[in-house]
Design an enzyme around this catalytic site. Sequence first.
Site, short mmCIF file in Angstrom:
data_model
loop_
_atom_site.label_atom_id
_atom_site.label_comp_id
_atom_site.label_asym_id
_atom_site.label_seq_id
_atom_site.Cartn_x
_atom_site.Cartn_y
_atom_site.Cartn_z
N ASP A 125 -2.13 -22.28 14.85
CA ASP A 125 -0.45 -21.59 14.84
C ASP A 125 0.26 -22.29 14.39
O ASP A 125 1.17 -22.80 13.58
CB ASP A 125 0.29 -20.67 15.61
CG ASP A 125 1.06 -19.82 15.57
OD1 ASP A 125 0.80 -19.35 13.70
OD2 ASP A 125 1.87 -19.23 16.36
N LYS A 177 4.35 -22.14 23.65
CA LYS A 177 5.44 -21.30 23.51
C LYS A 177 5.69 -21.36 25.69
O LYS A 177 4.87 -21.83 26.47
CB LYS A 177 4.69 -19.71 23.75
CG LYS A 177 4.14 -19.80 21.95
CD LYS A 177 3.44 -18.27 21.92
CE LYS A 177 3.26 -18.06 20.17
NZ LYS A 177 4.91 -18.32 19.79
N LYS A 216 0.69 -19.57 5.04
CA LYS A 216 -0.26 -19.92 5.32
C LYS A 216 -0.66 -18.43 6.56
O LYS A 216 0.37 -17.27 7.09
CB LYS A 216 -0.07 -21.33 7.45
CG LYS A 216 1.71 -20.42 7.96
CD LYS A 216 1.83 -21.31 8.63
CE LYS A 216 2.49 -21.48 9.82
NZ LYS A 216 2.03 -20.62 10.90
N LYS A 223 13.13 -27.20 5.34
CA LYS A 223 14.40 -27.55 6.65
C LYS A 223 15.02 -28.83 6.05
O LYS A 223 13.46 -29.07 5.66
CB LYS A 223 13.82 -27.66 7.89
CG LYS A 223 13.42 -26.09 8.34
CD LYS A 223 12.33 -26.16 9.53
CE LYS A 223 12.33 -24.44 10.78
NZ LYS A 223 13.08 -23.92 10.71
N GLU A 267 9.17 -23.60 21.15
CA GLU A 267 9.30 -22.37 21.96
C GLU A 267 9.68 -21.85 22.95
O GLU A 267 8.97 -21.64 24.43
CB GLU A 267 8.20 -20.77 20.56
CG GLU A 267 7.91 -22.10 19.73
CD GLU A 267 7.47 -20.83 18.88
OE1 GLU A 267 7.73 -19.86 17.96
OE2 GLU A 267 6.17 -21.31 19.63
N LYS A 320 14.18 -24.13 23.59
CA LYS A 320 13.41 -23.84 21.50
C LYS A 320 14.01 -25.24 21.28
O LYS A 320 15.37 -25.54 20.53
CB LYS A 320 14.18 -22.85 20.78
CG LYS A 320 14.00 -22.53 19.39
CD LYS A 320 14.94 -21.06 19.35
CE LYS A 320 14.12 -21.05 17.53
NZ LYS A 320 12.49 -20.98 17.23
N ASP A 363 4.86 -24.37 3.90
CA ASP A 363 4.71 -24.22 4.88
C ASP A 363 6.10 -24.16 5.05
O ASP A 363 7.07 -25.30 4.92
CB ASP A 363 3.59 -25.49 5.25
CG ASP A 363 4.14 -25.09 7.08
OD1 ASP A 363 5.59 -25.26 7.88
OD2 ASP A 363 3.40 -26.58 7.97
N HIS A 364 7.06 -23.34 5.82
CA HIS A 364 8.45 -23.21 5.84
C HIS A 364 9.43 -24.00 6.61
O HIS A 364 9.61 -24.42 6.63
CB HIS A 364 8.83 -22.15 6.24
CG HIS A 364 8.41 -21.77 7.94
ND1 HIS A 364 7.24 -21.15 8.79
CD2 HIS A 364 9.77 -22.34 8.40
CE1 HIS A 364 7.50 -22.01 9.73
NE2 HIS A 364 9.13 -22.44 10.24
N HIS A 383 2.82 -26.83 11.02
CA HIS A 383 4.00 -27.31 11.23
C HIS A 383 3.62 -29.17 11.43
O HIS A 383 4.48 -29.37 11.18
CB HIS A 383 4.76 -26.51 11.95
CG HIS A 383 4.86 -24.47 11.74
ND1 HIS A 383 4.76 -24.69 10.74
CD2 HIS A 383 4.67 -23.66 12.63
CE1 HIS A 383 4.86 -23.44 10.69
NE2 HIS A 383 5.17 -23.17 11.68
N ARG A 403 0.83 -1.40 0.00
CA ARG A 403 -0.23 -0.13 -0.11
C ARG A 403 1.21 1.21 -0.17
O ARG A 403 0.70 2.50 -0.88
CB ARG A 403 -0.65 -0.05 1.34
CG ARG A 403 -1.94 -1.06 1.04
CD ARG A 403 -2.93 -0.87 2.02
NE ARG A 403 -3.82 0.25 2.82
CZ ARG A 403 -4.69 0.83 1.80
NH1 ARG A 403 -5.25 -0.50 1.29
NH2 ARG A 403 -5.53 2.06 1.90
#
Length: 510
Positions: free
Chosen positions: A255, A360, A168, A202, A236, A365, A197-198, A260, A62
């Site tokens: 999420d 979380k 996603k 990997k 996480e 991690k 989906d990242h 994932h 934008r």
Amino acid sequence: MVALAPNPLRIGLTQERVPAPLLFVLFGASGDLAARKLIPAIYRQFQARRLPAQFALVGVARREWTHEIYREKMHAAVEEFAPNDVGRPGVWGDFASRLFYSPLNIQERESYLRLNELLDRLDREQNIRGNRVFYLSVSPKLFPSALEQLADTGMIADVSKNRIVIEKPFGRDLPSAQELNQIVSAVCDEKQVFRIDHYLGKETVQNMMVFRFANAIFEPLWNRNYIDHVQITVAETVGVEERAGYYDSSGALRDMLQNHLMQIYALAAMEPPVSLGGDGVRNEKVKVVQATRVANPRNIAACAVRGQYSSGWMSGRQIPGYLEEPDVNPESATPTFVAVKLMCDNWRWQGVPFYLRTGKRLPKKVSEIAIFFRQVPLLLFESAAQQLSPNVLTMRIQPDEGISLRFEAKMPGPDILTRSVDMDFQYGTAFGTKTADAYDRLLLDSMLGDQTLFMRSDEVEAAWRVVTPLLTDWEDPDASHRVSQYEAGTWGPAAAEELLTKEGRRWRRL
């Protein structure tokens, strides 16, 4: 013509694969994902000479930026988020000359017409021959408008040359995912669609296929006869950070677990594909997800746990609880932790539970999949730990990427006592290099037209069907009291431990 898909007998190819001349159109070009991940990833591909000589990237957002302002903003982004990749000024200058910008109101037809004029001009100047990838890094609520406008202006009409990458979340439940799939199918062909989906980008996730199907010693054991259960953990340490507005409407189930963790699960549980080409892998993933269910859909509390972190201490500082975070509804029942027991009703996995957990503000991690093998049928030896530990095969997705196998070995000395030991493989040590960012691989695959690591419409809907009983149960207003609390810096609520201990198992210590 667009480059052909890669040889299905190859996987993980890099420098051999160079796309055909291409225009890459990035919607959401002023956003955080573009700055942190997408532009640095594309720049790394450019430096490695994996992009075609005739390549241009057009940013769309934008803001009323010019080409020069956009180039300056992206240079600053690379310097901030990928400082080791900046390279020589001349290299960046060459890349920057390929960056362009087009202000766009995502719901305004005239904006798309101006964009198309720019794309046509660049196409003629660089002889790109109509090959275009449109990457929608925008809010999910804007997907329908963007897709419909792209279709109405003819920019995605060529099935063989025009592609769409969709970030996603793809829907927030089964009905919304089905509705979005209907919109997508109405304006383009499934062959044009790349649902990203990242996690699938990997190296260590892709290595699951190599590990299983390129080594004869493991696949014969990969079934209910030898495996007791499987644990998949994505933990996480961070809280909601700046995403409270989005996160409070989604939570850990939407999420993380629905996408994932389900992707990792599908790769670990699927049957051997007929090839490593796009639909060969995706067909098997769909089959295994379609065969999957929560262990007890009539009693969700018996097979799934949700939790919410409360105030606690991490790394020497006090962490506020989820309900105390800025922009979070103080009466929210949104889970920040989910643990669930899944069952796969097929010949290979009948009776083998899969335990998935994510959360979380956990102590560490880590993302990993742990395969717990059955105990030996006859205990011939004594263990120094008083009890023999099962053999465990662990694939570490992040950090410390690698694979370890735990087995029993005799301790030195005159007595025959055993102790668990680990045989360990680490990517960094074995290959002398760090693993590439997930977006590096996925962006290149989208340019090549290789859909292997992208989700198909039926897979998305199958994954939503698996979690629908959880959504239905947990979104019942009368069920809000079942959100367990866990202190920040711990491994989730006590009920998550009980999910396994009541069956004589326990979560792997991380």
